[in-house]
Scaffold this motif. Sequence first.
Motif, short mmCIF file in Angstrom:
data_model
loop_
_atom_site.label_atom_id
_atom_site.label_comp_id
_atom_site.label_asym_id
_atom_site.label_seq_id
_atom_site.Cartn_x
_atom_site.Cartn_y
_atom_site.Cartn_z
N ARG A 181 0.87 -1.12 0.05
CA ARG A 181 -0.02 -0.11 0.05
C ARG A 181 0.84 1.29 0.00
NH1 ARG A 181 -3.69 -2.31 3.30
NH2 ARG A 181 -2.20 -1.64 5.16
N ARG A 184 2.09 1.87 -3.47
CA ARG A 184 1.10 2.15 -4.31
C ARG A 184 0.88 3.95 -3.88
NH1 ARG A 184 -4.00 -0.46 -3.82
NH2 ARG A 184 -3.21 -1.64 -2.08
N ASP A 188 1.10 7.98 -6.09
CA ASP A 188 0.24 8.87 -6.43
C ASP A 188 0.84 10.16 -5.67
OD1 ASP A 188 -1.75 7.40 -7.10
OD2 ASP A 188 -3.12 7.41 -5.37
N SER A 189 1.29 10.13 -4.61
CA SER A 189 1.85 11.57 -4.06
C SER A 189 3.17 11.44 -3.14
CB SER A 189 0.57 12.38 -3.25
OG SER A 189 1.38 13.45 -2.67
N ALA A 192 2.43 13.77 0.35
CA ALA A 192 1.52 13.22 1.18
C ALA A 192 2.28 11.87 1.84
CB ALA A 192 0.26 12.56 0.45
N MET A 196 2.78 11.38 5.89
CA MET A 196 2.41 10.37 6.60
C MET A 196 3.72 9.85 7.29
SD MET A 196 -0.70 9.93 5.97
CE MET A 196 -0.78 11.88 5.77
N PHE B 74 -3.24 19.33 3.12
CA PHE B 74 -2.82 20.06 2.25
C PHE B 74 -3.86 21.00 1.57
CE2 PHE B 74 0.13 16.57 2.45
CZ PHE B 74 1.13 17.07 2.27
N GLU B 78 -4.16 16.25 -1.32
CA GLU B 78 -3.12 15.19 -1.70
C GLU B 78 -3.58 13.72 -1.10
OE1 GLU B 78 -0.23 15.50 -3.48
OE2 GLU B 78 -0.06 17.56 -3.70
N LEU B 79 -4.78 13.48 -1.53
CA LEU B 79 -4.97 12.06 -1.25
C LEU B 79 -4.48 11.10 -2.23
CD1 LEU B 79 -8.85 12.58 -0.37
CD2 LEU B 79 -7.11 11.87 1.10
N PHE B 80 -4.42 9.89 -1.87
CA PHE B 80 -3.84 8.79 -2.81
C PHE B 80 -5.14 8.19 -3.77
CE2 PHE B 80 -1.21 8.20 0.98
CZ PHE B 80 -0.22 8.96 0.78
N GLY B 81 -5.36 9.13 -4.72
CA GLY B 81 -6.57 9.08 -5.47
C GLY B 81 -6.84 7.66 -6.15
N ASN B 82 -5.81 6.93 -6.60
CA ASN B 82 -6.08 5.47 -7.08
C ASN B 82 -6.51 4.57 -5.84
OD1 ASN B 82 -5.40 6.16 -9.57
ND2 ASN B 82 -3.26 6.11 -9.20
N MET B 83 -6.48 4.79 -4.56
CA MET B 83 -6.60 3.88 -3.49
C MET B 83 -8.30 4.31 -2.72
SD MET B 83 -3.51 3.43 -1.47
CE MET B 83 -1.86 4.19 -1.90
N GLU B 87 -8.28 2.61 2.66
CA GLU B 87 -6.58 2.28 2.28
C GLU B 87 -5.88 3.58 2.49
OE1 GLU B 87 -5.99 -1.12 -1.16
OE2 GLU B 87 -6.72 0.72 -1.67
N MET B 90 -5.43 3.66 6.24
CA MET B 90 -4.32 2.64 6.43
C MET B 90 -2.82 2.99 5.95
SD MET B 90 -6.58 -0.77 5.15
CE MET B 90 -5.75 -2.12 6.00
N VAL B 91 -2.92 3.60 4.96
CA VAL B 91 -1.29 4.20 4.65
C VAL B 91 -0.72 4.87 5.57
CG1 VAL B 91 0.08 5.42 3.15
CG2 VAL B 91 -1.69 3.97 2.04
N ARG B 154 -6.89 10.91 7.57
CA ARG B 154 -5.38 10.27 7.26
C ARG B 154 -4.41 10.69 8.27
NH1 ARG B 154 -3.34 11.11 1.53
NH2 ARG B 154 -2.84 12.96 2.38
N ALA B 155 -4.37 12.25 8.21
CA ALA B 155 -3.41 12.83 9.22
C ALA B 155 -3.50 12.24 10.69
CB ALA B 155 -3.65 14.38 9.28
#
Lengths: 316, 254, 295, 386
Positions: A181, A184, A188-189, A192, A196, B74, B78-83, B87, B90-91, B154-155
């Motif tokens: 994960r 991936r 994407d970024s 970000a 994290m 942000f 700046e999300l993980f758009g493909n997930m 998820e 979880m990241v 997510r933060a």
Amino acid sequence: MKKGDLLSFLIFILLIILLPVISGSTYTITVGIFSGINALVAIGLCILMGYAGQVSLGQAGFYGIGAYISSILSVHAGLPIVISVICAMIVAAVAAMILAVPALRLKGHYLAVATLGFGEIIYIILNEWGPGGPSGFGDIPHFGLLGYTIGSTTGYFYLIWGLVAVVMLFSINLINSGTGRALRAIHDSDMACNAMGLNVTALKIKVFILSAVYASLAGSLYAHYVTFISPSSFSLFYSILVLMMVIVGGITNLWGAVIGAVVITVLPELLRRFEELDVLVYGLILTLSLMFFRKGIVPILIEKIKKLREFAVAKH
Amino acid sequence: MSFGGLMALRNVSFDVIEGDIKALIGPNGAGKTTLLNIVSGIHQPDKGDVFFLGEKLVNVAPARIARKGISRTFQHVELFGNMTVIENIMVGQYARTRSGFLSSGFKLPFVVKEEREIQRKSEEILEYINLGQRKDEPASNLPIGEQRTLEIGRALATGPRLVLLDEPAAGLNIKETRNLGEIIRKIRDELKITVVLVEHDMDLVMSISDSIIVLNFGEVIAEGTPLEIQKNHEVIVAYLGEEEEIQRGYNAHT
Amino acid sequence: MLTVFLQFLFSGLTVGAVYALVGIGFNITYNATSIINLAQGEFVVIGGLMMWFFAESLKLPFLVSVAFTIISAGIVGLLMERLTIKPLKNPDLLLMIMITIAVSIVLRGILMFAFGKDPYVYPSFTEGEPLSIYGAIIQQQTLWVIGITGFCIILLFFFFKKTMVGKAMLACAVNPTAAKLVGINVSRMVMLSFVLSAVVGAIGGMAITPISLMEYDKGPMLAVKGFCAAIMGGLGTNRGAVIGGFIIGILESMTAGYIHSGLKDAVALIILLLILFFKPAGIFVSKAMHQLRKF
Amino acid sequence: MEKAPKRFLVVLVAALSVFFLFVNAYAKEPYRIGALFAVTGPASFLGEPEKNTAVMLKDQINKAGGINGHPLEIIIEDTKSDETQAVLSAKKLLENDKVLAIVGPSTTGESMALVPIMNTAATPLLSCAAGAPITQPVKDRTWIFKTPQYDISAVEAIYGYMKKQGISKIGIITISTGFGDAGKKALLEIAPKYGITIVAEEKYGPKDSDMTTQLTKIKAAGAQAVINWSVGPGQVVVTKNWQALKMGIPLYQSHGWGSKKNIELAGKAAEGVIAPLGRLVVWDKLPDKHPQKALLKKYTQDYEALYKSEPGTFGGHAYDAIMMIVEALKKVGPDKKKIRDYIETNIQKWPGTGGIFNMSKDDHCGLDKTAFEMVVVKNGDWEILK
């Protein structure tokens, strides 16, 4: 493992077991062997590109390191082949790390050229200082384990595809884990990921090393199967070929790498009847398939299956 | 801090008290986002220091700052758009796990356990920010309001002591903004996490902040409680502009 | 000593000029589309082989042959763009690059079929004894190659800086959507960029064939070297490609001369890597400029 | 549906009649041999004439009634100058086509990759590549033969001639491929035997466009002659650079120089270039009683009539390999072991295009330096040096 993955994996294992039995001809099995070797390199590149978003045009370099180091160690130092293969993987990993630390700061075309440069430098090194130089060197022992040498084509087929299965299992686990994960996420970024607390650089370097180790393993298997190697098998041309496999198969799916490797390896065999025109036909097929199956074979197949299923459900 | 000869921030000095919601306001180009970027390590200041829990943060990599307990959102999501939604959360927790390449590939028992733990906790967080229903949707499919909330979730997933929110209400309607306010307050009151907020929506800022700093042209022009700030003359000038002030005075005379 | 050094330098300049022209070819398409067209090397080959066909096989006058060669290369560039690049709507960049590789395979196949595998050559543009400078020898054709490279650079400079079409092409590169909004026909500009890069490549091919000979499969090597030149200088800047090309050419020649000829490619590549590691976007592209670009 | 049986019948009748026609034309079953040539790829300059030769020979032999009445079938596969492809092609020939013997491959690397396969399959391989390791050590290469002369023989021919000219200090320049590397090794190995010192040793890539740097270095090192060892356009570029630099020392080329095409491409620059060449390219200048002359003349003229180009030394390698197999088939029939034994013991004083072959248990090539003539380019033509 997800349900879909498990099913594909079982079918995959079944195919591996059955193919030599069905085909009967060692020619077909030999095509299978080279497909498997290429698949190993392609899986690594697929994780690197499809999941971590990093381009590499230097896979041939690691493939060459695998072939040469394990051959040199087994021929000149007399080490058992398994040990030589593992040593080669370690050398490839170290080389990948040395390259990755500065190179992964680059992106896009610049990264492509940096990896290309690396691959070419390895090629030149093999050409200049490799045993036998450009003429290559032969009489490399066949793969053996615990005193038992695998000489038969079928035996080799099972060895290679068994390893492909192991590598595939490892890779699927990795991709479906938290680490996968995170990879991936890098795609994407970057920014970000940093927020994290993900160590983006370390992750990128590790994927790069992983892909190098896969390529090195494949190179060793190649050397101990063909028993002769020369630098020309490890040139930029091979890196591009692997890239083609990954793209044709579908960059977003690990199975794509395997299918792509098989397709690109088998295609020239099917085109033999075109004789000298085969290069032209090969190029045309590639161009058209890239244009019309843009996502790659496997993702498109998955989409089609999904649609069929939806259709079936809707009918009920 | 300067960009190509342009001074973006100078002589900015302030403290954030643990457990507070602190708002940073100021006109566009005042240097608010730059300030957040310096705290989170994306930019390095030419001069000056940032301290967090007694530790110096200057010249520390952004990822390490995040692991020390500062997390952020942000201005441009700046999300993980493909997930999927879950998820993404979880990241956020990955950095705190022990799983690495080999252990994941071999699927060691502890990795499986960690993964289950992450899954559980992520669902919890999604409930907390009211996104439990959408957990399996691709993040890029969410409307902007929910994307911003998800980014906050997510933060939070990284387990921070301090979160930096960069214009979390931008593009949100009134109802969404009110929800956002609730969530931010809950973060302070229930999770005991300190919040630094850059925001243009004055209603939101005034209603939730414990204290406010006003920046203009890279300098602090005022600091205090919402009430104090609302009355500050310099702030009004900065926001409305000198000319308008004169204009208003002129109008008053006639 | 000076003689020997000069001789190495001339050799480097000859080779470098070609790399520079290929690099510029890459830049033209890159600037309009962000695509690296890896069939660029084949354009050079087309230049050399078509020139041979018109001038030696059909025995047309020199200038007519040059004109026909340029036209045929332009047509190849045009066809390539219309048949393979245009039909794809907003595709992935990597896919596009792979398509250019596939196209290069097709072009090589066609060239092999049409011209066979033998090398071709035709006489230098001007006959005569090589010049001697401090005892170092420079062939007349080398002067032609360097001169033509310089001419192309100046012409392209004026094209991009002074003509409307050139400016419009640059605009497409910076922001295609905005370019479309101000009424630029982006699709036509993309096509034009392929035609132009094919022509520049072919001009290079015409110029070097008398020195280096030309055969159907010379393309990939030229593409790799030209690509390295463009990257070394910084993608998108023609000045960078020219200087990158000459640096690589001279490095190769000096390494061959003073270290060992077996290592000439390796040393040039190592220098390229070092430059990238310290200046990740090439010599002439600033970090800020680089960040504007996705690739 | 009901049409199907009728159609099937038609097809069956057609197939049967074709089959009977075939059987009538060739009363005996064909002898099938395989050929692996690098028809495409970087070594296509070898594979192309080899393939043409194989096609031509097959037609000639079959027109003349085949081998003892058996038609000859040659299945040609393109190895694309690639070892992996060579292995795959060989497997196909052995497994699917069940060939009696294989001619080729064109390059040393490809041939080396096939050694274990041919030994396992117990099928003779007659390589068209020059590298010595292909057939040495013979005890591990039971099934492997080769028809091109050893590189060392070519070097011996050059050095022998140089000695007569009083040349003792030379510079060498080689292409960085297997071909050039093999030449370089041979050049270095036997230089001391002829009292020759190599004062400069240079290389270039197969697609390089300018070698003046390397030649300048050789000149500066004080060499009395240059030897270039390469094939492809590189040897022409070297020749042109050599002339442009006015080096003032003679240029020698390898046996790869043996094609009129090279003289054409290099033009005036080729004048005076010396090379050790097989007699194939200078057949018309041989004395009539020379044992090779008749076959060289026929082969060259037939080839030129058919393909409008000259076969060159490399086509000749395929000619020799195929003719050896054909002779063996004629004498011992379709038995792989007997074919192998026949070639090893009975190819004695056997004139081929490459020279007079003398195979033995210890030498699976059977040629030495007498296979070469020293040839100089004069007025755009070859001239044999005495």
